[in-house]
Enzyme design. Structure first.
Site: not given
Length: 488
Positions: A253, A184, A91, A93-94, A177, A127
Site C-alpha cells: 500500500d 497504489r 484504506g 484511515g486518517r 499532502r 484518524g
C-alpha cells in the site's frame, strides 16, 4: 461550508469516475483552534495558488478540515495491502482526498489532508496525526524533492489545538499532502480481491489515462501498464539506494503506480554504510533493510502482476506467463539504473570491464570500516581524503590508485569527472540527528527556526556551500541505535 476562490483553488474529481467501491465520501472532522505552522511557498505557486492568500484564516480552516474550498469533494480511498507480508483490506484511515488541483500548466495533483479525522477505514484508529511525524514528512519529502527523487510533497502543516494520544499525549496536526495520485499497488490488490474484473479494468483504464496516456492505444495496454510501473519503480529504488535512503515500510500500500515515494513514517538516511541497516522499530526481522529494498520492490511488483492476471490475457496460463516474464525484468532494469548511478558517483563516463569491481571493492571497504556513506563520496568528489579508518587503510590507497588511473584513461577530463560527481553526490542529506533536533525544537519549544534553517540547507544538496558544512557532520558514536516510528 465552502469559500470563494481568491487563493487559486481549481479542483477536479476524476477519481469519482471509478466505481463507488473504490472510495467513501466523507467530510473531514473539524478541529478546535487550527494554526498554520508551515507553508510551502514554491510548491503553492507551482500548483497555481496565491501563497499570501493561503496564510489567511479562511484558508487555514481548509488545511485543518474546518472548511472546504470551492469545488471540494472529500473522500477516503479504499485499498488493500501486504503489510510485512500479511494481506489486509485497508484504506485511508486518517486521510481525505479533497480533490485534484489542476495547475496552470494543465497538470493534475491530488490534494490530501492527512490527520483529518476518522473514516470507515480507520480500523479503531482515531484518524488523527501528531505534529512531530507531520513535520518529519514535510522535511524528508522536501529533501527528497531537492535530491531529484520522485516524491509526494507537503503543501502545509497546521496544528489542531487538540492533543492526539499515542504512547503519550502529543500535539495534533494535519499535513496537506500533494501527489501525482494516491493509486497504489494495494489499490489494484483491493480491486482483484473483490473479484470484479469490470472494476479491475476500470481502475487500470483510469490509471493508464491519468499516468500513462501514451500506452492507451497499445495492443495489450495492461501488460504495457505493468511494464511502465516496473520501469518507474526500478528507477525509483535505484535512486533511493544511491543516496542511502531507507523507506522502512515498503508494504504494497506504500508502492505508488506513479513511481513517487510515499509515506515517510519510519524512513531515515543511512550514516555508516551497511547493507543490513534498519531504522524502523517495527521491522524486527529486517525485512525492509537497506540491502533488501530492491528485492522487496520486486516482491511488491509481483503482487501487482498477480492482481492484473485476470486482465492480462483471457487464458490464465498465458496471463501468468506474461506476469512472470515482466516481473523477471525488474532486477535487470534496477541493476542497470543503479550501476549507471554509481558510475556517475565515481566520475566514470565510458564503460570499462573493471568498473563493476571498482564499485564493489569500494562498497566492501566502506562496510568493513563502517565509513559514512554520504561523506565518503563527498570526500572523493572534493578530492579531500581525510584521516579516517577507511582512507588510511592500505586497501583503500590501492583502490584509489586504480580509480585515478581509470579516470585518466577516459577521454573526458578529470575536471569534467569531478563535476559529474558533484552533481550526483549530495554533500548534505537530512541526517537523522539533525531532523530530530529540528523536531524537538518545534514540537517541544515551539521554535521553528531550527527546522527552517535545516530546510534551507537541504533545498540545495549539490551546492557544496560552506554554510552547509555543519549539516555534513555525522552523529556522535552512541551505544543506542537510531530508531524510527511510523507515527500512526
Amino acid at each position: 461550508m465552502t469559500k470563494n476562490n481568491e487563493a487559486g483553488w481549481n479542483l477536479d474529481h476524476s477519481y469519482t469516475t471509478l466505481p463507488q467501491s473504490f472510495y467513501t465520501e466523507i467530510p473531514p472532522t473539524p478541529v478546535s483552534s487550527p494554526e498554520l505552522v508551515k507553508l510551502n511557498h514554491s510548491l503553492a505557486i507551482s500548483l497555481g495558488f496565491n501563497p499570501e492568500e493561503l496564510k489567511k484564516e479562511a484558508e487555514i480552516a481548509i488545511f485543518a478540515g474546518n472548511a472546504l474550498p470551492e469545488g471540494a469533494h472529500p473522500l477516503a480511498q479504499a485499498y488493500a495491502g501486504h503489510q510485512f507480508g500479511h494481506f489486509n483490506m485497508l484504506g485511508d484511515g486518517r486521510a481525505l482526498l479533497i480533490g485534484e488541483q489542476m495547475t496552470p500548466s494543465g497538470k493534475r495533483f491530488d490534494i490530501q489532508l492527512k490527520g483529518s479525522g476518522p473514516t470507515p477505514y480507520s480500523r479503531r484508529g482515531d484518524g488523527r496525526a501528531a505534529l512531530g511525524p507531520m513535520l518529519r514528512e514535510y522535511i524528508i519529502s522536501e529533501a527528497m524533492y531537492a535530491l531529484d527523487i520522485p516524491t509526494t510533497r507537503s503543501l502545509a502543516v497546521v496544528t489542531t489545538g487538540e492533543p492526539t494520544y499515542r504512547e503519550t499525549k502529543l500535539p495534533g496536526a494535519i499535513l496537506t499532502r500533494v501527489a501525482s495520485s494516491h493509486i497504489r499497488v494495494g489499490t489494484f490488490q483491493y480491486a482483484a480481491a473483490r473479484g470484479s474484473i469490470e472494476d479491475l479494468q476500470s481502475l487500470a483504464d483510469y490509471t493508464i489515462k491519468r499516468h500513462y496516456p501514451e500506452i492507451e492505444a497499445h495492443e495489450n495496454r495492461y501488460t504495457a501498464l505493468l511494464q511502465e510501473v516496473i520501469k518507474k519503480q526500478a528507477s525509483l529504488i535505484a535512486k533511493w539506494q544511491l543516496v542511502g535512503f531507507i523507506h522502512g515500510v515498503m508494504n504494497t500500500d506504500n508502492i505508488t503506480i506513479s513511481g513517487e515515494t510515499i509515506d515517510y513514517g519510519p524512513c531515515a538516511f543511512m550514516d555508516n554504510y551497511d547493507q543490513g541497516t534498519v531504522f524502523s522499530s517495527i521491522d524486527t526481522q529486517g525485512r525492509y533493510a537497506y540491502g533488501n529494498q530492491p528485492y522487496m520492490a520486486a516482491w511488491d511488483l509481483a503482487r501487482l502482476a498477480e492482481s492484473l492476471i485476470p486482465i492480462l490475457h483471457e487464458d490464465e496460463e498465458e496471463a501468468l506467463k506474461i506476469a512472470q516474464d515482466e516481473i523477471s525484468k525488474f532486477s535487470v532494469q534496477y541493476e542497470k539504473q543503479w550501476f549507471l548511478g554509481m558510475k556517475k558517483k565515481l566520475g566514470l563516463f565510458s564503460n570499462e570491464e573493471q568498473d563493476q569491481s571498482l564499485i564493489e571493492q569500494l562498497l566492501k571497504m566502506m562496510e568493513k570500516f563502517k565509513a559514512d556513506y554520504t561523506n565518503t563520496f563527498r570526500s572523493l568528489t572534493l578530492n579531500t581524503i581525510e584521516n579516517t579508518a577507511l582512507f588510511e587503510s592500505p586497501e583503500f590507497k590501492e583502490w584509489y590508485k586504480l580509480w585515478q588511473s581509470r579516470l585518466e584513461k577516459q577521454e573526458e577530463s578529470k575536471e569534467n569527472a569531478y563535476e559529474m560527481m558533484k552533481n550526483n553526490n549530495p554533500s548534505i542529506i537530512p541526517r537523522n540527528h539533525r531532523v530530530e533536533e529540528a523536531l524537538e525544537a518545534a514540537v517541544t519549544n515551539g521554535d521553528y527556526s531550527v527546522m527552517e534553517k535545516l530546510l534551507e540547507a537541504l533545498s540545495n544538496p549539490y551546492a557544496y556551500a560552506t554554510e552547509q558544512e555543519e549539516y555534513c557532520v555525522p552523529p556522535a558514536p552512541t551505544n543506542r541505535p537510531y530508531r524510527t516510528f511510523c507515527g500512526t
